[in-house]
Design a protein around this motif. Structure first.
Motif, PDB file in Angstrom:
ATOM      1  N   SER A  97      -8.954  12.219  -9.309  1.00 22.98           N
ATOM      2  CA  SER A  97      -7.660  11.713  -9.778  1.00 22.98           C
ATOM      3  C   SER A  97      -7.850  10.747 -10.941  1.00 22.98           C
ATOM      4  CB  SER A  97      -6.906  11.029  -8.630  1.00 22.98           C
ATOM      5  OG  SER A  97      -7.401   9.730  -8.352  1.00 22.98           O
ATOM      6  N   LYS A  98      -8.915   9.957 -10.896  1.00 23.23           N
ATOM      7  CA  LYS A  98      -9.175   9.005 -11.975  1.00 23.23           C
ATOM      8  C   LYS A  98      -9.623   9.726 -13.250  1.00 23.23           C
ATOM      9  CE  LYS A  98      -8.117   5.133  -9.997  1.00 23.23           C
ATOM     10  NZ  LYS A  98      -6.946   4.358 -10.489  1.00 23.23           N
ATOM     11  N   PRO A 108      10.863   2.048  -5.990  1.00 23.00           N
ATOM     12  CA  PRO A 108      10.442   2.558  -4.682  1.00 23.00           C
ATOM     13  C   PRO A 108       9.595   3.815  -4.739  1.00 23.00           C
ATOM     14  CG  PRO A 108      12.786   2.970  -5.051  1.00 23.00           C
ATOM     15  CD  PRO A 108      12.318   2.094  -6.162  1.00 23.00           C
ATOM     16  N   ASP A 109       9.757   4.613  -5.803  1.00 21.96           N
ATOM     17  CA  ASP A 109       9.020   5.869  -5.901  1.00 21.96           C
ATOM     18  C   ASP A 109       8.501   6.037  -7.322  1.00 21.96           C
ATOM     19  OD1 ASP A 109       7.946   8.378  -5.731  1.00 21.96           O
ATOM     20  OD2 ASP A 109       9.853   9.427  -5.422  1.00 21.96           O
ATOM     21  N   ILE A 110       7.192   5.776  -7.508  1.00 23.21           N
ATOM     22  CA  ILE A 110       6.630   5.876  -8.860  1.00 23.21           C
ATOM     23  C   ILE A 110       6.509   7.325  -9.321  1.00 23.21           C
ATOM     24  CG2 ILE A 110       5.372   3.715  -8.598  1.00 23.21           C
ATOM     25  CD1 ILE A 110       2.794   5.342  -8.295  1.00 23.21           C
ATOM     26  N   ILE A 157      -4.142  12.982  -6.178  1.00 21.81           N
ATOM     27  CA  ILE A 157      -4.288  13.396  -7.576  1.00 21.81           C
ATOM     28  C   ILE A 157      -2.955  13.394  -8.329  1.00 21.81           C
ATOM     29  CG2 ILE A 157      -4.985  15.294  -9.080  1.00 21.81           C
ATOM     30  CD1 ILE A 157      -7.088  15.980  -6.888  1.00 21.81           C
ATOM     31  N   ALA A 158      -1.947  14.071  -7.795  1.00 25.27           N
ATOM     32  CA  ALA A 158      -0.655  14.126  -8.484  1.00 25.27           C
ATOM     33  C   ALA A 158      -0.046  12.736  -8.712  1.00 25.27           C
ATOM     34  CB  ALA A 158       0.317  15.018  -7.705  1.00 25.27           C
ATOM     35  N   PRO A 159      -0.071  11.831  -7.715  1.00 26.07           N
ATOM     36  CA  PRO A 159       0.499  10.504  -7.963  1.00 26.07           C
ATOM     37  C   PRO A 159      -0.240   9.722  -9.047  1.00 26.07           C
ATOM     38  CG  PRO A 159       0.327  10.914  -5.604  1.00 26.07           C
ATOM     39  CD  PRO A 159      -0.411  12.019  -6.290  1.00 26.07           C
ATOM     40  N   SER A 183      -1.666   2.800  -8.309  1.00 24.31           N
ATOM     41  CA  SER A 183      -2.277   4.119  -8.150  1.00 24.31           C
ATOM     42  C   SER A 183      -2.591   4.295  -6.672  1.00 24.31           C
ATOM     43  CB  SER A 183      -3.554   4.233  -8.980  1.00 24.31           C
ATOM     44  OG  SER A 183      -4.036   5.565  -9.003  1.00 24.31           O
ATOM     45  N   PRO A 184      -2.601   5.526  -6.176  1.00 28.40           N
ATOM     46  CA  PRO A 184      -2.918   5.721  -4.759  1.00 28.40           C
ATOM     47  C   PRO A 184      -4.344   5.331  -4.427  1.00 28.40           C
ATOM     48  CG  PRO A 184      -2.820   7.829  -5.919  1.00 28.40           C
ATOM     49  CD  PRO A 184      -2.309   6.782  -6.862  1.00 28.40           C
TER      50      PRO A 184
END
Length: 348
Positions: free
Chosen positions: A175-176, A64-66, A105-107, A87-88
């Motif tokens: 983020s990438k 549920p929470d990566i 970015i953080a995710p 990924s977001p």
């Protein structure tokens, strides 16, 4: 090798569901990490999965929470390969500037390093394939704003983008880049027994079996091509001239598991060669292939679109993998066929 077990994260997105289909057809067993049972049920209900009838060759595990610590530690146990797609993404109105770091970015970084760390603690894994992006190696300004003569290929590298970022898509691009940097740093420091291949798609345009409501057909980057077909404006302005069919991305992810392909490298996925995609050509493609739907007004096919030239060369990918990417025409046709099918209209 067929028969072995792949963990696929992000398996219920546009790329992910195609990757599940492709892996099953290739003979692999798949363990798909999803956020909820509802997502798993939706994947099982897609026509392609039902046609394959995978039985116990397709199982699901709920994460549920990566971003949770050790999120993947249990789900990687027993797998031979990992395809990390989760990924977001930017949807709807996107995010406000104060959310760029926390929501985009953080995710992206944490999700990638979490899967790498889990794999590092688990014996028997042979390779990890990660969905990166062309924006991980193409400078933001030259990708979206400046028209330059540089031809970008998968050997290109760019500096770490520290910010601040002017819009959500620039933050997504950052983020990438940062996830790619984090992957390289992990490999350099830990020297794991497995290797990594990064697949770097461009704008993804193609049918998506997870969509069952025709109103959602232009979800995500598909809107760059399809908004104009529906008589609207994607709102993106001039879009870089790069696109790829999700079926081609899925094929790259699965075929990248072959040990004949050397690990620890990146592969761009962009169709149409250096000429690239001309987004406005969707109008002519639809007029030629679906004249009755246009005549009846089902496809207004009169919206605006504009192309920003960005030269990308992914010919090495086609050479290494031994197939040619589907054209922009095939990408557009696949979306139109799905849309008409969802409406119950003849595909002609």
């Amino acid at each position: 090798m067929a028969g072995e077990l792949i963990l696929i994260t992000g398996g219920t997105g546009l790329i992910g569901i195609k990757t599940i289909h492709t892996a099953l057809k290739a003979g692999y067993s798949v363990r798909a990490a999803v956020r909820s049972q509802a997502k798993a049920n939706a994947a099982l209900a897609t026509p392609t999965v039902k046609a394959i009838n995978p039985g116990d060759k397709l199982t699901f595990v709920i994460v549920p929470d990566i971003l949770a610590d050790n999120a993947y530690d249990e789900v990687v146990k027993g797998v031979n390969y990992i395809i990390h797609i989760a990924s977001p993404v930017i949807k709807g109105e996107g995010f406000s500037p104060d959310q760029y770091e926390s929501e985009l970015i953080a995710p992206a970084i944490k999700g990638t390093t979490s899967i790498l760390s889990a794999a590092y603690k688990t014996p028997g894994i042979k390779r990890i394939v990660i969905t990166s992006s062309e924006v991980a190696i193409i400078p933001w300004e030259e990708f979206i704003a400046k028209e330059v003569d540089t031809v970008f290929d998968d050997t290109y590298e760019i500096p770490f983008p520290a910010g601040p970022y002017t819009n959500p898509f620039e933050a997504y691009a950052a983020s990438k880049v940062r996830a790619l940097v984090a992957t390289k740093e992990f490999l350099k420091e830990k020297k794991p027994e497995w290797d990594v291949i990064n697949i770097m798609p461009s704008f993804v345009v193609g049918d998506n079996e997870m969509i069952t409501d025709p109103k959602l057909i232009s979800d995500g980057t598909v809107s760059a091509a399809f908004a104009q077909v529906l008589g609207g404006d994607s709102g993106w302005g001039a879009v870089p001239s790069t696109s790829i069919h999700p079926a081609d991305i899925a094929r790259l992810h699965v075929e990248a598991l072959d040990p004949k392909i050397e690990g620890n490298q990146s592969f761009l996925a962009v169709s149409e060669g250096e000429r690239g995609t001309r987004w406005e050509e969707a109008i002519e493609i639809v007029n030629r292939n679906f004249p009755e739907a246009v005549k009846k007004g089902i496809l207004p096919n009169n919206g605006p679109a504009k192309t920003k030239r960005t030269k990308v060369d992914s010919s090495r990918t086609e050479k290494v993998f031994g197939f040619k990417f589907q054209s922009y025409e095939e990408q557009v046709k696949s979306v139109v066929k799905q849309y008409l099918g969802l409406l119950g209209e003849p595909v002609a």
